[in-house]
Write a protein that holds these residues in place. Structure first.
Motif, PDB file in Angstrom:
ATOM      1  N   PHE A 177      -6.937   1.189  -6.898  1.00  0.00           N
ATOM      2  CA  PHE A 177      -7.418   2.125  -5.889  1.00  0.00           C
ATOM      3  C   PHE A 177      -6.664   3.430  -6.044  1.00  0.00           C
ATOM      4  O   PHE A 177      -5.450   3.438  -6.238  1.00  0.00           O
ATOM      5  CB  PHE A 177      -7.157   1.609  -4.471  1.00  0.00           C
ATOM      6  CG  PHE A 177      -7.678   0.216  -4.235  1.00  0.00           C
ATOM      7  CD1 PHE A 177      -8.980   0.018  -3.841  1.00  0.00           C
ATOM      8  CD2 PHE A 177      -6.860  -0.882  -4.436  1.00  0.00           C
ATOM      9  CE1 PHE A 177      -9.462  -1.274  -3.626  1.00  0.00           C
ATOM     10  CE2 PHE A 177      -7.333  -2.157  -4.229  1.00  0.00           C
ATOM     11  CZ  PHE A 177      -8.635  -2.361  -3.820  1.00  0.00           C
ATOM     12  N   ASN A 178      -7.369   4.534  -5.941  1.00  0.00           N
ATOM     13  CA  ASN A 178      -6.733   5.855  -5.887  1.00  0.00           C
ATOM     14  C   ASN A 178      -6.617   6.241  -4.420  1.00  0.00           C
ATOM     15  O   ASN A 178      -7.522   5.988  -3.644  1.00  0.00           O
ATOM     16  CB  ASN A 178      -7.572   6.920  -6.602  1.00  0.00           C
ATOM     17  CG  ASN A 178      -7.496   6.754  -8.081  1.00  0.00           C
ATOM     18  OD1 ASN A 178      -8.287   6.030  -8.660  1.00  0.00           O
ATOM     19  ND2 ASN A 178      -6.553   7.409  -8.697  1.00  0.00           N
ATOM     20  N   SER A 179      -5.511   6.859  -4.097  1.00  0.00           N
ATOM     21  CA  SER A 179      -5.377   7.367  -2.726  1.00  0.00           C
ATOM     22  C   SER A 179      -4.824   8.761  -2.741  1.00  0.00           C
ATOM     23  O   SER A 179      -4.438   9.273  -3.748  1.00  0.00           O
ATOM     24  CB  SER A 179      -4.480   6.452  -1.905  1.00  0.00           C
ATOM     25  OG  SER A 179      -3.210   6.336  -2.481  1.00  0.00           O
ATOM     26  N   GLY A 184       0.212  18.494 -10.491  1.00  0.00           N
ATOM     27  CA  GLY A 184      -0.407  17.744  -9.414  1.00  0.00           C
ATOM     28  C   GLY A 184       0.028  16.301  -9.461  1.00  0.00           C
ATOM     29  O   GLY A 184       0.648  15.853 -10.428  1.00  0.00           O
ATOM     30  N   SER A 185      -0.292  15.579  -8.416  1.00  0.00           N
ATOM     31  CA  SER A 185       0.039  14.158  -8.453  1.00  0.00           C
ATOM     32  C   SER A 185      -1.043  13.357  -7.751  1.00  0.00           C
ATOM     33  O   SER A 185      -1.730  13.856  -6.862  1.00  0.00           O
ATOM     34  CB  SER A 185       1.404  13.877  -7.833  1.00  0.00           C
ATOM     35  OG  SER A 185       1.383  14.134  -6.454  1.00  0.00           O
ATOM     36  N   GLU A 186      -1.190  12.133  -8.211  1.00  0.00           N
ATOM     37  CA  GLU A 186      -2.114  11.171  -7.619  1.00  0.00           C
ATOM     38  C   GLU A 186      -1.367   9.877  -7.373  1.00  0.00           C
ATOM     39  O   GLU A 186      -0.405   9.565  -8.066  1.00  0.00           O
ATOM     40  CB  GLU A 186      -3.275  10.871  -8.566  1.00  0.00           C
ATOM     41  CG  GLU A 186      -4.353  11.900  -8.613  1.00  0.00           C
ATOM     42  CD  GLU A 186      -5.541  11.453  -9.460  1.00  0.00           C
ATOM     43  OE1 GLU A 186      -5.708  10.236  -9.709  1.00  0.00           O
ATOM     44  OE2 GLU A 186      -6.289  12.336  -9.885  1.00  0.00           O
ATOM     45  N   ASN A 187      -1.839   9.125  -6.388  1.00  0.00           N
ATOM     46  CA  ASN A 187      -1.335   7.782  -6.139  1.00  0.00           C
ATOM     47  C   ASN A 187      -2.329   6.791  -6.704  1.00  0.00           C
ATOM     48  O   ASN A 187      -3.532   6.950  -6.528  1.00  0.00           O
ATOM     49  CB  ASN A 187      -1.194   7.510  -4.643  1.00  0.00           C
ATOM     50  CG  ASN A 187      -0.168   8.379  -3.980  1.00  0.00           C
ATOM     51  OD1 ASN A 187       0.584   9.079  -4.630  1.00  0.00           O
ATOM     52  ND2 ASN A 187      -0.142   8.360  -2.669  1.00  0.00           N
ATOM     53  N   LEU A 188      -1.821   5.778  -7.361  1.00  0.00           N
ATOM     54  CA  LEU A 188      -2.646   4.700  -7.878  1.00  0.00           C
ATOM     55  C   LEU A 188      -2.043   3.393  -7.396  1.00  0.00           C
ATOM     56  O   LEU A 188      -0.840   3.171  -7.545  1.00  0.00           O
ATOM     57  CB  LEU A 188      -2.678   4.743  -9.411  1.00  0.00           C
ATOM     58  CG  LEU A 188      -3.548   3.702 -10.098  1.00  0.00           C
ATOM     59  CD1 LEU A 188      -5.029   3.933  -9.775  1.00  0.00           C
ATOM     60  CD2 LEU A 188      -3.324   3.732 -11.597  1.00  0.00           C
ATOM     61  N   ILE A 189      -2.867   2.553  -6.789  1.00  0.00           N
ATOM     62  CA  ILE A 189      -2.414   1.245  -6.328  1.00  0.00           C
ATOM     63  C   ILE A 189      -3.085   0.194  -7.205  1.00  0.00           C
ATOM     64  O   ILE A 189      -4.309   0.137  -7.285  1.00  0.00           O
ATOM     65  CB  ILE A 189      -2.778   1.012  -4.852  1.00  0.00           C
ATOM     66  CG1 ILE A 189      -2.169   2.124  -3.985  1.00  0.00           C
ATOM     67  CG2 ILE A 189      -2.301  -0.369  -4.396  1.00  0.00           C
ATOM     68  CD1 ILE A 189      -2.713   2.165  -2.574  1.00  0.00           C
TER      69      ILE A 189
END
Length: 75
Positions: free
Chosen positions: A73-75, A2-7
């Motif tokens: 922030f997670n998106s 899986g993957s997540e975006n982190l800003i």
């Protein structure tokens, strides 16, 4: 995988060398598949596998390199 975006909102990026250092630090972490650092905005976008790497590891790596992570922030 899986993957997540982190800003990340990062303080202390003052030059192209700083930008490249933050990018390198994040890219060197196992589970990170993509990094984009905007030195002007002071942000980094990271795509990572949360099963391999907790987001705290990403934040701590940037802080250990001498930068301040103000918000994330997670998106």
């Amino acid at each position: 995988m899986g993957s997540e975006n982190l800003i990340l909102r990062i303080e202390g990026i003052r030059s192209e060398d700083d930008r490249m250092e933050v990018k390198r630090v994040l890219e060197d972490i196992n589970g990170v598949s993509w990094v984009c650092v905007d030195g002007t905005a002071g942000t980094a976008v990271v795509i990572f596998d949360p099963d391999e790497t907790p987001q705290d590891e990403l934040i701590n790596a940037v802080m250990e390199a001498g930068y301040t992570v103000k918000r994330f922030f997670n998106s």
